[in-house]
Design an enzyme around this catalytic site. Sequence first.
Site, PDB file in Angstrom:
ATOM      1  N   ASP A  19       0.804  -1.167  -0.128  1.00 39.82           N
ATOM      2  CA  ASP A  19      -0.145  -0.121   0.155  1.00 39.82           C
ATOM      3  C   ASP A  19       1.101   0.963   0.062  1.00 39.82           C
ATOM      4  OD1 ASP A  19      -2.955   0.697   1.728  1.00 39.82           O
ATOM      5  OD2 ASP A  19      -1.519   2.020   0.660  1.00 39.82           O
ATOM      6  N   GLY A  41      -9.178   4.941  -5.775  1.00 39.63           N
ATOM      7  CA  GLY A  41      -7.868   4.568  -6.117  1.00 39.63           C
ATOM      8  C   GLY A  41      -6.740   5.096  -5.110  1.00 39.63           C
ATOM      9  N   ASP A  43      -5.618   8.045  -5.011  1.00 40.16           N
ATOM     10  CA  ASP A  43      -5.698   9.417  -4.751  1.00 40.16           C
ATOM     11  C   ASP A  43      -6.838   9.342  -3.470  1.00 40.16           C
ATOM     12  OD1 ASP A  43      -7.079  12.009  -6.591  1.00 40.16           O
ATOM     13  OD2 ASP A  43      -6.140  12.046  -4.876  1.00 40.16           O
ATOM     14  N   SER A 131      -1.756   5.633 -13.994  1.00 41.16           N
ATOM     15  CA  SER A 131      -2.837   5.304 -15.172  1.00 41.16           C
ATOM     16  C   SER A 131      -3.066   3.987 -15.160  1.00 41.16           C
ATOM     17  CB  SER A 131      -2.167   5.965 -16.403  1.00 41.16           C
ATOM     18  OG  SER A 131      -2.005   7.284 -16.250  1.00 41.16           O
ATOM     19  N   GLY A 133      -5.201   2.078 -13.546  1.00 42.60           N
ATOM     20  CA  GLY A 133      -6.541   1.814 -12.552  1.00 42.60           C
ATOM     21  C   GLY A 133      -7.691   2.414 -13.421  1.00 42.60           C
TER      22      GLY A 133
HETATM   23  N1  APR Z   1      -1.329   1.524  -2.839  1.00 43.64           N
HETATM   24  C1  APR Z   1      -0.768   1.374  -4.239  1.00 43.64           C
HETATM   25  N2  APR Z   1      -1.594   1.381  -5.199  1.00 43.64           N
HETATM   26  C2  APR Z   1      -2.843   1.183  -5.393  1.00 43.64           C
HETATM   27  C3  APR Z   1      -3.448   1.855  -4.243  1.00 43.64           C
HETATM   28  C4  APR Z   1      -2.687   1.860  -2.955  1.00 43.64           C
HETATM   29  N3  APR Z   1      -3.224   2.205  -1.758  1.00 43.64           N
HETATM   30  N4  APR Z   1      -4.661   1.829  -4.361  1.00 43.64           N
HETATM   31  C5  APR Z   1      -4.837   1.413  -5.780  1.00 43.64           C
HETATM   32  N5  APR Z   1      -3.554   1.284  -6.316  1.00 43.64           N
HETATM   33  C6  APR Z   1      -3.316   1.041  -7.591  1.00 43.64           C
HETATM   34  C7  APR Z   1      -4.467   0.429  -8.687  1.00 43.64           C
HETATM   35  O1  APR Z   1      -4.365  -1.209  -8.216  1.00 43.64           O
HETATM   36  C8  APR Z   1      -3.621   0.750  -9.768  1.00 43.64           C
HETATM   37  O2  APR Z   1      -2.803  -0.372 -10.343  1.00 43.64           O
HETATM   38  O3  APR Z   1      -2.892   2.146  -8.195  1.00 43.64           O
HETATM   39  C9  APR Z   1      -2.705   2.130  -9.829  1.00 43.64           C
HETATM   40  C10 APR Z   1      -3.374   3.378 -10.394  1.00 43.64           C
HETATM   41  O4  APR Z   1      -4.885   3.262 -10.164  1.00 43.64           O
HETATM   42  P1  APR Z   1      -5.714   4.478  -9.688  1.00 43.64           P
HETATM   43  O5  APR Z   1      -5.588   4.904  -8.471  1.00 43.64           O
HETATM   44  O6  APR Z   1      -7.000   4.234 -10.205  1.00 43.64           O
HETATM   45  O7  APR Z   1      -5.090   5.720 -10.537  1.00 43.64           O
HETATM   46  P2  APR Z   1      -4.952   6.068 -12.280  1.00 43.64           P
HETATM   47  O8  APR Z   1      -5.351   4.967 -13.057  1.00 43.64           O
HETATM   48  O9  APR Z   1      -3.968   6.924 -12.797  1.00 43.64           O
HETATM   49  O10 APR Z   1      -6.437   6.839 -12.396  1.00 43.64           O
HETATM   50  C11 APR Z   1      -6.419   8.429 -11.829  1.00 43.64           C
HETATM   51  O11 APR Z   1      -8.592   7.709 -10.330  1.00 43.64           O
HETATM   52  O12 APR Z   1      -8.554   7.855  -8.283  1.00 43.64           O
HETATM   53  C12 APR Z   1      -8.866   8.360  -9.500  1.00 43.64           C
HETATM   54  O13 APR Z   1      -8.768  10.896  -8.537  1.00 43.64           O
HETATM   55  C13 APR Z   1      -8.236   9.639  -9.250  1.00 43.64           C
HETATM   56  O14 APR Z   1      -9.323  10.220 -11.301  1.00 43.64           O
HETATM   57  C14 APR Z   1      -8.184  10.042 -10.752  1.00 43.64           C
HETATM   58  C15 APR Z   1      -7.996   8.535 -11.551  1.00 43.64           C
END
Ligand code: APR
Length: 178
Positions: A19, A41, A43, A131, A133
């Site tokens: 995490d 995610g 964020d 990017s 997720g």
């Molecule tokens: N720690 C590490 N990795 C994580 C965590 C965490 N706590 N939570 C999620 N992930 C991973 C996801 O599994 C994915 O592989 O982070 C990666 C990025 O996923 P997202 O968080 O969805 O980010 P992204 O794909 O860049 O999309 C960004 O999502 O949350 C919103 O506000 C954000 O609009 C923006 C978009």
Amino acid sequence: MSADRAAAHAPRLTLVQGDLTEQAVDAVVNAANSSLLGGGGVDGAIHRRGGPDILAECRALRASHYGRGLPTGQAVATTAGRLPARWVIHTVGPVHSTSEDRSDQLASCHREALRVADELGARTVAFPAISTGVYGWPLEDAARIAVEAVRAAETAVEEVRFVLFDERAYAAFAAQVR
Ligand code: APR
């Protein structure tokens, strides 16, 4: 070379399955959106665990330098609030597209995050798989772009730690770092 100007070099790359919000590093990189006002995610996890001070500084950034939001590929730092890290470096990854090659925007997230880390004097920086997720970028391709961008960076950062949330992401990055 003076003591305060560390040599620029390619940082050591490490991989962790875990995490991002639990990483005791100088700076964690947030996969934000251009509003800087939170989301799901990574964020969501950063704001939930880091507490309201992070959002307060994001709002101040919107009110001062980023009236129209943080553009894709750019990076900006705030406090890390209650996280074990000292700073959060927010960056906005590109949404994956099959009709347009946005690879350099994803590489830019890594270059710019390291540039901001150097401005802060951060020596250890943890990245999520930006990017891959909500923004739908295929893991293998994102891992290739991320590792190449970090390896090409001229930075005083000593360790770049990719923190992967699950085994599939870990395997995709391990295949690039080998
Ligand atoms: N720690 C590490 N990795 C994580 C965590 C965490 N706590 N939570 C999620 N992930 C991973 C996801 O599994 C994915 O592989 O982070 C990666 C990025 O996923 P997202 O968080 O969805 O980010 P992204 O794909 O860049 O999309 C960004 O999502 O949350 C919103 O506000 C954000 O609009 C923006 C978009």
